[in-house]
Scaffold this motif. Structure first.
Motif, PDB file in Angstrom:
ATOM      1  N   PRO A  84       3.321  12.962  21.553  1.00  0.00           N
ATOM      2  CA  PRO A  84       2.854  11.680  21.028  1.00  0.00           C
ATOM      3  C   PRO A  84       3.396  11.422  19.621  1.00  0.00           C
ATOM      4  O   PRO A  84       3.472  12.326  18.799  1.00  0.00           O
ATOM      5  N   LYS A  85       3.790  10.206  19.385  1.00  0.00           N
ATOM      6  CA  LYS A  85       4.269   9.788  18.063  1.00  0.00           C
ATOM      7  C   LYS A  85       3.127   9.032  17.394  1.00  0.00           C
ATOM      8  O   LYS A  85       2.625   8.047  17.933  1.00  0.00           O
ATOM      9  N   VAL A  86       2.699   9.519  16.227  1.00  0.00           N
ATOM     10  CA  VAL A  86       1.589   8.902  15.491  1.00  0.00           C
ATOM     11  C   VAL A  86       2.132   8.342  14.189  1.00  0.00           C
ATOM     12  O   VAL A  86       2.823   9.037  13.448  1.00  0.00           O
ATOM     13  N   GLU A  87       1.824   7.068  13.933  1.00  0.00           N
ATOM     14  CA  GLU A  87       2.262   6.424  12.699  1.00  0.00           C
ATOM     15  C   GLU A  87       1.056   5.856  11.963  1.00  0.00           C
ATOM     16  O   GLU A  87       0.069   5.456  12.572  1.00  0.00           O
ATOM     17  N   TYR A  88       1.195   5.831  10.636  1.00  0.00           N
ATOM     18  CA  TYR A  88       0.165   5.280   9.767  1.00  0.00           C
ATOM     19  C   TYR A  88       0.767   4.114   9.004  1.00  0.00           C
ATOM     20  O   TYR A  88       1.919   4.166   8.576  1.00  0.00           O
ATOM     21  N   GLU A  89      -0.043   3.076   8.838  1.00  0.00           N
ATOM     22  CA  GLU A  89       0.426   1.887   8.139  1.00  0.00           C
ATOM     23  C   GLU A  89      -0.719   1.294   7.320  1.00  0.00           C
ATOM     24  O   GLU A  89      -1.881   1.368   7.724  1.00  0.00           O
ATOM     25  N   LEU A  90      -0.368   0.700   6.186  1.00  0.00           N
ATOM     26  CA  LEU A  90      -1.384   0.073   5.346  1.00  0.00           C
ATOM     27  C   LEU A  90      -1.895  -1.208   5.995  1.00  0.00           C
ATOM     28  O   LEU A  90      -1.131  -1.952   6.593  1.00  0.00           O
ATOM     29  N   THR A  91      -3.185  -1.450   5.814  1.00  0.00           N
ATOM     30  CA  THR A  91      -3.777  -2.716   6.237  1.00  0.00           C
ATOM     31  C   THR A  91      -3.525  -3.756   5.136  1.00  0.00           C
ATOM     32  O   THR A  91      -3.125  -3.390   4.022  1.00  0.00           O
ATOM     33  N   PRO A  92      -3.771  -5.029   5.414  1.00  0.00           N
ATOM     34  CA  PRO A  92      -3.602  -6.040   4.363  1.00  0.00           C
ATOM     35  C   PRO A  92      -4.433  -5.746   3.104  1.00  0.00           C
ATOM     36  O   PRO A  92      -3.967  -5.976   1.985  1.00  0.00           O
ATOM     37  N   VAL A  93      -5.620  -5.219   3.275  1.00  0.00           N
ATOM     38  CA  VAL A  93      -6.467  -4.880   2.117  1.00  0.00           C
ATOM     39  C   VAL A  93      -5.797  -3.779   1.293  1.00  0.00           C
ATOM     40  O   VAL A  93      -5.783  -3.826   0.057  1.00  0.00           O
ATOM     41  N   ALA A  94      -5.224  -2.798   1.960  1.00  0.00           N
ATOM     42  CA  ALA A  94      -4.549  -1.711   1.255  1.00  0.00           C
ATOM     43  C   ALA A  94      -3.269  -2.202   0.587  1.00  0.00           C
ATOM     44  O   ALA A  94      -2.877  -1.691  -0.464  1.00  0.00           O
ATOM     45  N   ARG A  95      -2.613  -3.197   1.167  1.00  0.00           N
ATOM     46  CA  ARG A  95      -1.420  -3.765   0.524  1.00  0.00           C
ATOM     47  C   ARG A  95      -1.800  -4.440  -0.797  1.00  0.00           C
ATOM     48  O   ARG A  95      -1.079  -4.331  -1.794  1.00  0.00           O
ATOM     49  N   GLU A  96      -2.938  -5.106  -0.797  1.00  0.00           N
ATOM     50  CA  GLU A  96      -3.445  -5.701  -2.038  1.00  0.00           C
ATOM     51  C   GLU A  96      -3.750  -4.601  -3.056  1.00  0.00           C
ATOM     52  O   GLU A  96      -3.406  -4.719  -4.239  1.00  0.00           O
ATOM     53  N   LEU A  97      -4.362  -3.521  -2.593  1.00  0.00           N
ATOM     54  CA  LEU A  97      -4.652  -2.381  -3.461  1.00  0.00           C
ATOM     55  C   LEU A  97      -3.355  -1.787  -4.005  1.00  0.00           C
ATOM     56  O   LEU A  97      -3.278  -1.445  -5.180  1.00  0.00           O
ATOM     57  N   HIS A  98      -2.328  -1.690  -3.175  1.00  0.00           N
ATOM     58  CA  HIS A  98      -1.049  -1.143  -3.613  1.00  0.00           C
ATOM     59  C   HIS A  98      -0.469  -1.973  -4.752  1.00  0.00           C
ATOM     60  O   HIS A  98       0.064  -1.423  -5.722  1.00  0.00           O
ATOM     61  N   GLU A  99      -0.580  -3.287  -4.675  1.00  0.00           N
ATOM     62  CA  GLU A  99      -0.110  -4.150  -5.766  1.00  0.00           C
ATOM     63  C   GLU A  99      -0.853  -3.820  -7.064  1.00  0.00           C
ATOM     64  O   GLU A  99      -0.253  -3.773  -8.138  1.00  0.00           O
ATOM     65  N   THR A 100      -2.145  -3.582  -6.938  1.00  0.00           N
ATOM     66  CA  THR A 100      -2.952  -3.216  -8.107  1.00  0.00           C
ATOM     67  C   THR A 100      -2.516  -1.861  -8.653  1.00  0.00           C
ATOM     68  O   THR A 100      -2.415  -1.673  -9.874  1.00  0.00           O
ATOM     69  N   LEU A 101      -2.246  -0.911  -7.772  1.00  0.00           N
ATOM     70  CA  LEU A 101      -1.778   0.413  -8.209  1.00  0.00           C
ATOM     71  C   LEU A 101      -0.444   0.305  -8.934  1.00  0.00           C
ATOM     72  O   LEU A 101      -0.219   1.008  -9.927  1.00  0.00           O
ATOM     73  N   LEU A 102       0.437  -0.576  -8.466  1.00  0.00           N
ATOM     74  CA  LEU A 102       1.719  -0.770  -9.140  1.00  0.00           C
ATOM     75  C   LEU A 102       1.515  -1.309 -10.555  1.00  0.00           C
ATOM     76  O   LEU A 102       2.188  -0.874 -11.490  1.00  0.00           O
ATOM     77  N   ARG A 103       0.578  -2.238 -10.703  1.00  0.00           N
ATOM     78  CA  ARG A 103       0.280  -2.759 -12.047  1.00  0.00           C
ATOM     79  C   ARG A 103      -0.294  -1.659 -12.931  1.00  0.00           C
ATOM     80  O   ARG A 103       0.059  -1.544 -14.108  1.00  0.00           O
ATOM     81  N   LEU A 104      -1.173  -0.840 -12.373  1.00  0.00           N
ATOM     82  CA  LEU A 104      -1.779   0.252 -13.130  1.00  0.00           C
ATOM     83  C   LEU A 104      -0.733   1.282 -13.543  1.00  0.00           C
ATOM     84  O   LEU A 104      -0.710   1.719 -14.698  1.00  0.00           O
ATOM     85  N   THR A 105       0.139   1.669 -12.633  1.00  0.00           N
ATOM     86  CA  THR A 105       1.162   2.648 -12.989  1.00  0.00           C
ATOM     87  C   THR A 105       2.148   2.049 -13.996  1.00  0.00           C
ATOM     88  O   THR A 105       2.643   2.773 -14.865  1.00  0.00           O
TER      89      THR A 105
END
Length: 133
Positions: A84-105
């Motif tokens: 089985p091939k298992v993949e993980y992907e960000l949800t739209p909420v996590a994409r918004e969080l990622h933008e915030t993390l980029l600003r923080l970093t």
């Protein structure tokens, strides 16, 4: 001013702060941040995460991914292949969080020298010698 004088009880403060603190603790954890950053560019496999995140154990990766999935920040897709091939992907909420993390970093990068200098000045003032001496 004490809490007694404001009419705000510790129970009121904790009722509002605890849920927010719980979310912040989850998303600001060392492994959560690294997983969110690694998965930001599209679906990623478990083994890619394991290889790409230095120092994370297989068990910690599994637990962190499970918690992020439970919190609705990561989706887990199992493809019907052998194995089985298992993949993980960000949800739209996590994409918004990622933008915030980029600003923080970005903020951290812009201010790291200032913070290091402030620490050295504080240490010198309180200990009488510069940090690392």
């Amino acid at each position: 001013m004490s809490l007694r004088n404001t009419g705000v009880t510790p129970q009121v403060v904790n009722a509002h702060a605890c849920p927010v603190r719980e979310v912040l603790d989850r998303v600001s954890g060392k492994w959560s941040v690294q997983i969110l950053v690694a998965a930001a560019h599209g679906p990623i496999r478990f083994t890619e995460l394991e290889r790409g995140i230095e120092g994370i154990s297989r068990r910690m990766l599994t637990l962190t991914l499970r918690n992020l999935e439970r919190d609705g920040l990561v989706t887990r897709t199992v493809h019907p292949t052998v194995p089985p091939k298992v993949e993980y992907e960000l949800t739209p909420v996590a994409r918004e969080l990622h933008e915030t993390l980029l600003r923080l970093t970005g903020w951290a990068e812009r201010n790291r020298v200032y913070i290091a200098e402030s620490r050295a000045a504080y240490d010198f003032e309180h200990d009488g010698e510069p940090a690392g001496a």
